[in-house]
Design a protein around this motif. Structure first.
Motif, mmCIF file in Angstrom:
data_model
loop_
_atom_site.group_PDB
_atom_site.id
_atom_site.type_symbol
_atom_site.label_atom_id
_atom_site.label_comp_id
_atom_site.label_asym_id
_atom_site.label_seq_id
_atom_site.Cartn_x
_atom_site.Cartn_y
_atom_site.Cartn_z
ATOM 1 N N CYS A 82 0.829 -1.209 0.000
ATOM 2 C CA CYS A 82 0.000 0.000 0.000
ATOM 3 C C CYS A 82 0.857 1.250 0.000
ATOM 4 O O CYS A 82 0.466 2.295 -0.528
ATOM 5 C CB CYS A 82 -0.958 -0.007 1.189
ATOM 6 N N GLY A 83 2.082 1.164 0.579
ATOM 7 C CA GLY A 83 2.949 2.328 0.616
ATOM 8 C C GLY A 83 3.489 2.743 -0.729
ATOM 9 O O GLY A 83 4.044 3.831 -0.864
ATOM 10 N N PHE B 244 -0.214 6.210 -4.008
ATOM 11 C CA PHE B 244 -0.920 7.317 -3.373
ATOM 12 C C PHE B 244 -2.396 7.174 -3.718
ATOM 13 O O PHE B 244 -2.785 7.236 -4.886
ATOM 14 C CB PHE B 244 -0.376 8.647 -3.890
ATOM 15 N N SER C 218 -4.901 12.289 0.768
ATOM 16 C CA SER C 218 -4.633 10.872 1.008
ATOM 17 C C SER C 218 -5.730 10.242 1.863
ATOM 18 O O SER C 218 -6.160 10.817 2.870
ATOM 19 C CB SER C 218 -3.278 10.716 1.695
ATOM 20 N N PRO D 31 -0.095 9.603 5.991
ATOM 21 C CA PRO D 31 1.203 9.152 5.483
ATOM 22 C C PRO D 31 1.917 8.298 6.518
ATOM 23 O O PRO D 31 2.089 8.695 7.672
ATOM 24 C CB PRO D 31 1.948 10.468 5.227
ATOM 25 N N CYS E 22 -0.795 3.452 5.883
ATOM 26 C CA CYS E 22 -1.668 2.940 4.841
ATOM 27 C C CYS E 22 -2.154 1.539 5.189
ATOM 28 O O CYS E 22 -1.675 0.899 6.125
ATOM 29 C CB CYS E 22 -0.942 2.914 3.499
ATOM 30 N N THR F 45 5.100 11.479 -0.434
ATOM 31 C CA THR F 45 5.371 10.103 -0.050
ATOM 32 C C THR F 45 4.244 9.177 -0.490
ATOM 33 O O THR F 45 3.077 9.555 -0.488
ATOM 34 C CB THR F 45 5.597 10.002 1.468
ATOM 35 N N ASN F 46 4.600 7.970 -0.872
ATOM 36 C CA ASN F 46 3.719 6.898 -1.346
ATOM 37 C C ASN F 46 3.412 6.966 -2.835
ATOM 38 O O ASN F 46 2.976 5.965 -3.411
ATOM 39 C CB ASN F 46 2.400 6.823 -0.564
ATOM 40 N N ARG G 118 9.065 7.126 -0.995
ATOM 41 C CA ARG G 118 8.201 6.959 0.167
ATOM 42 C C ARG G 118 9.060 6.773 1.405
ATOM 43 O O ARG G 118 10.101 6.092 1.368
ATOM 44 C CB ARG G 118 7.251 5.774 0.006
ATOM 45 N N GLU H 89 6.986 2.850 6.142
ATOM 46 C CA GLU H 89 5.731 2.840 6.891
ATOM 47 C C GLU H 89 6.009 2.556 8.361
ATOM 48 O O GLU H 89 7.028 1.942 8.716
ATOM 49 C CB GLU H 89 4.799 1.765 6.322
#
Length: 683
Positions: free
Chosen positions: A107-108, A111, A118, A122, A125, A154-155, A467, A470
């Motif tokens: 998922c990371g 986006f 989002s 962040p 996720c 990020t992501n 990213r 997480e």
């Protein structure tokens, strides 16, 4: 082997053929031309899709309503380079110019947003997070393929999915819909609207339930979106409240080679105790004001997510409870300066999260009952970005950059650094000490555009995605690992694309070459490590042809290759050069839409997924599948329409997702032929 030079040659030949078609094709009547499609995701401003110098695909509201999907993968299967792998119920995994990725790294890498915000904080996720948003009643869904970190941060590594809410001023009708179908599926949906010259209100909601194809696998789901808009001589205002609630009894993998072909076995749920409960809320207000040559917008927002689920995919089946709440602000300023069109902004996001994992019964001494993890994380993400475009006749140059800093403040709420008894030498669940850790990244992008003619537009693009790790990759550690030493995951991407919009033909073709570094993986010792490298190359084509006033054909074609570029420690043997598992070489889709009469419309849709490997060693394989769907819509009168949809028309035995883990094959089962009937009223 797909090589960039070969793809470049194919692209040039295609360009020459299209240019020849442009020169030879006679002019068609204007009544075959569609309403212009617009996009906001690639540039953060409204832009005609045929002027977008990026791989963006748009599923408009008419298509969303025509599909009437029971799962988001039925919508996004129409986008080249994209595969939303359907799990059980509303669960899913995502692939955009990538293999199907799992866990936090899955998922990371993408986006996922509602109106550019989002869906989740962040660093927090979830692989299934698309079920949070009311995509079933969206104004449109935009998919941006390739890195988008310059604008979104990020992501946005492999791509972005942006669910755009309806414009309350554009929608004045109120509707009521009822859909029923296989496995006791039922959905009741409403769309209510009110407006005058300066204000508009839109209320969207739907509730649905299904008892499931497999035993003990039903779900109940409710979603609602409230949209309020106001126009004035100074500020335009749009406020959106979006909420969802999901209660799901989850069916786990069935096990055994090609077990999905066994008519009786595939209906068994080996995990009748599994479930997932998820709730979410998002609210924002966007204030926009135009000046002479400038536009400024302020978007404060809040989000809240809470989810509880049984980890049925692990033998010990621990229970996870996670939640987070966020406050954020987006500021954007568009202007013209020094001969360029500029877009600049700042993004601020503060998230407060908790994760708790418990296990009811002992599985083994190193996988004990009780609390595995219980921690809080306060996170902040601060970013500034800018992008400018200069125009010279048929050429344009676009340059952009984003600087972003993410900080985590972690607090372990349990005593000790291990979930196991002191006598256990290696415990599966370890807890790092309290800490504060931060990551900073710069993401540049550059695009050269060239308008070949009024109808042909081409571009060459470089972009860098990134990213931050997480939170679960940093703090949910295993097997006596107490520290991590990670940098941001980053990807360098080159893309060559072309758009053609001429008469009755619309085409977008692109080739890409991407290299990803610092990939975070869980190694054979069950520890989180970095340093992985993967390569991603492919060719994508989306094409639409208005054959006549009543007949239209469209297709999406994907050729891709995703490979390991070094021997990362996810296997006991060399995997360098192997295909990344769960990445089909080809994905095709085609549709024919026939407006038989003024009141009768039919669509036949075909989807093909090629074979793919299930393990890094490339020894286990799924054979792929091909599906055919049919829908017929009848307008009974000016206010009432009825529709029947038949999915998997040929009743093929297939797996929505195949996997190889814990020494054997396992599958999420594809459903056999099934029908759904709906009636919609304008009220």
């Amino acid at each position: 082997m797909i090589r960039l030079t070969q793809l470049l040659l194919a692209f040039v030949l295609l360009s020459l053929n299209v240019a020849h078609l442009h020169a030879q094709t006679p002019r068609a009547s204007d009544d075959l031309t569609d309403i212009e499609v617009i996009s906001v995701t690639a540039s953060k401003r409204l832009q005609a899709l045929n002027d977008v110098s990026a791989s963006v695909s748009v599923i408009d509201r008419a298509s969303i309503e025509r599909i009437e999907a029971q799962h988001i993968n039925q919508v996004l299967s129409r986008v080249a380079g994209t595969w939303i792998s359907r799990g059980n119920g509303q669960e899913h995994l995502t692939a955009i110019r990538s293999p199907v990725l799992t866990g936090a790294g899955g998922c990371g890498a993408f986006f996922m947003a509602l109106d550019g915000i989002s869906l989740r904080g962040p660093g927090f996720c979830n692989a299934n997070q698309l079920f949070d948003a009311n995509s079933e009643q969206a104004g449109r869904i935009e998919v941006l393929k390739g890195p988008a970190s310059t604008l979104y941060g990020t992501n946005a590594v492999h791509g972005a999915i942006n669910i755009i809410t309806q414009d309350a001023f554009d929608q004045n009708e109120s509707t009521l819909g009822l859909q029923v179908g296989a496995y006791d599926f039922a959905r009741l949906s409403t769309q209510l609207g009110w407006q005058n010259n300066t204000q508009a209100l839109r209320l969207l909601s739907h509730i649905e339930q299904e008892n499931g194809y497999q035993t003990n696998s039903g779900y109940d789901q409710q979603k609602a979106t409230v949209i309020y808009q106001q126009r004035s001589d100074t500020w335009d205002v749009k406020s959106v409240l979006d909420v969802s609630n999901l209660h799901q009894e989850t069916a786990g993998f069935i096990r055994g080679f090609e077990s999905y072909k066994d008519e009786e076995f595939r209906r068994i749920n080996p995990n009748p105790e599994a479930f997932r409960d998820a709730k979410s809320l998002r609210f924002y207000t966007r204030l926009t004001r135009d000046f002479n040559n400038s536009t400024v917008s302020f978007t404060p927002y809040v989000r809240w997510n809470e989810m509880t689920f049984l980890q049925h995919f692990l033998p010990w089946q621990a229970l996870e409870e996670n939640s987070h709440s966020s406050l954020g602000l987006q500021v954007q300023y568009d202007t013209q300066f020094a001969g360029a069109q500029w877009i600049s902004g700042i993004d601020i996001d503060a998230t407060f999260a908790n994760l708790n994992e418990t296990q009811a019964e002992d599985f083994s001494p190193n996988i004990p009952a009780g609390d595995h993890y219980d921690y809080d994380v306060d996170a902040t993400a601060l970013a500034a970005f800018t992008q400018a475009q200069w125009q010279w006749d048929a050429f344009a140059l676009k340059l952009g950059g984003r600087l972003e800093r993410t900080q985590y403040d972690y607090d372990n709420l349990l005593e000790g650094n291990s979930a196991c008894a002191p006598s256990v030498a290696v415990c599966r669940f370890t807890r790092p000490p309290d800490q504060r850790i931060s990551f900073s990244a710069f993401s540049p992008s550059a695009t050269l555009e060239y308008r070949v003619s009024e109808h042909i537009f081409s571009y060459l693009k470089y972009s860098k995605g990134f990213r931050a790790p997480e939170a679960t990759e940093l703090f949910r550690l295993q097997n006596n690992q107490f520290t991590t030493d990670f940098e941001e995951v980053d990807i360098d991407a080159f893309e060559l694309g072309m758009r053609v919009d001429y008469q009755t033909h619309s085409l977008h073709a692109s080739i890409y070459d991407m290299h990803k570094n610092n990939v975070i993986i869980r190694d054979t010792q069950r520890q989180n490590i970095a340093g992985g490298e993967t390569a991603h190359q492919g060719f994508e084509l989306e094409y639409m042809w208005h054959i006549s006033e009543r007949l239209r054909a469209s297709s999406n074609l994907t050729w891709q290759k995703h490979t390991y570029q070094n021997d990362i420690a996810i296997s006991n043997e060399s995997i360098k050069g192997n295909r990344v598992d769960t990445s089909p070489n080809q994905m095709y889709g085609a549709r024919v839409n026939w407006q038989a009469t003024d009141t009768l419309e039919a669509e036949l849709a075909w989807q093909y997924l090629s074979d793919y490997y299930l393990d890094p060693e490339n020894t286990a394989e799924y054979e792929g599948h091909s599906l055919l769907d049919l829908s017929i819509n009848v307008a009974i009168n000016k206010k009432v329409s009825a529709k029947i949809s038949v999915f998997n028309l040929t009743d093929e035995d297939y797996a929505e997702r195949a996997d190889f883990a814990f020494g054997g094959y396992r599958y999420f089962v594809g459903q056999p032929r099934r029908a759904f009937v709906s009636v919609n009223w304008i009220i």
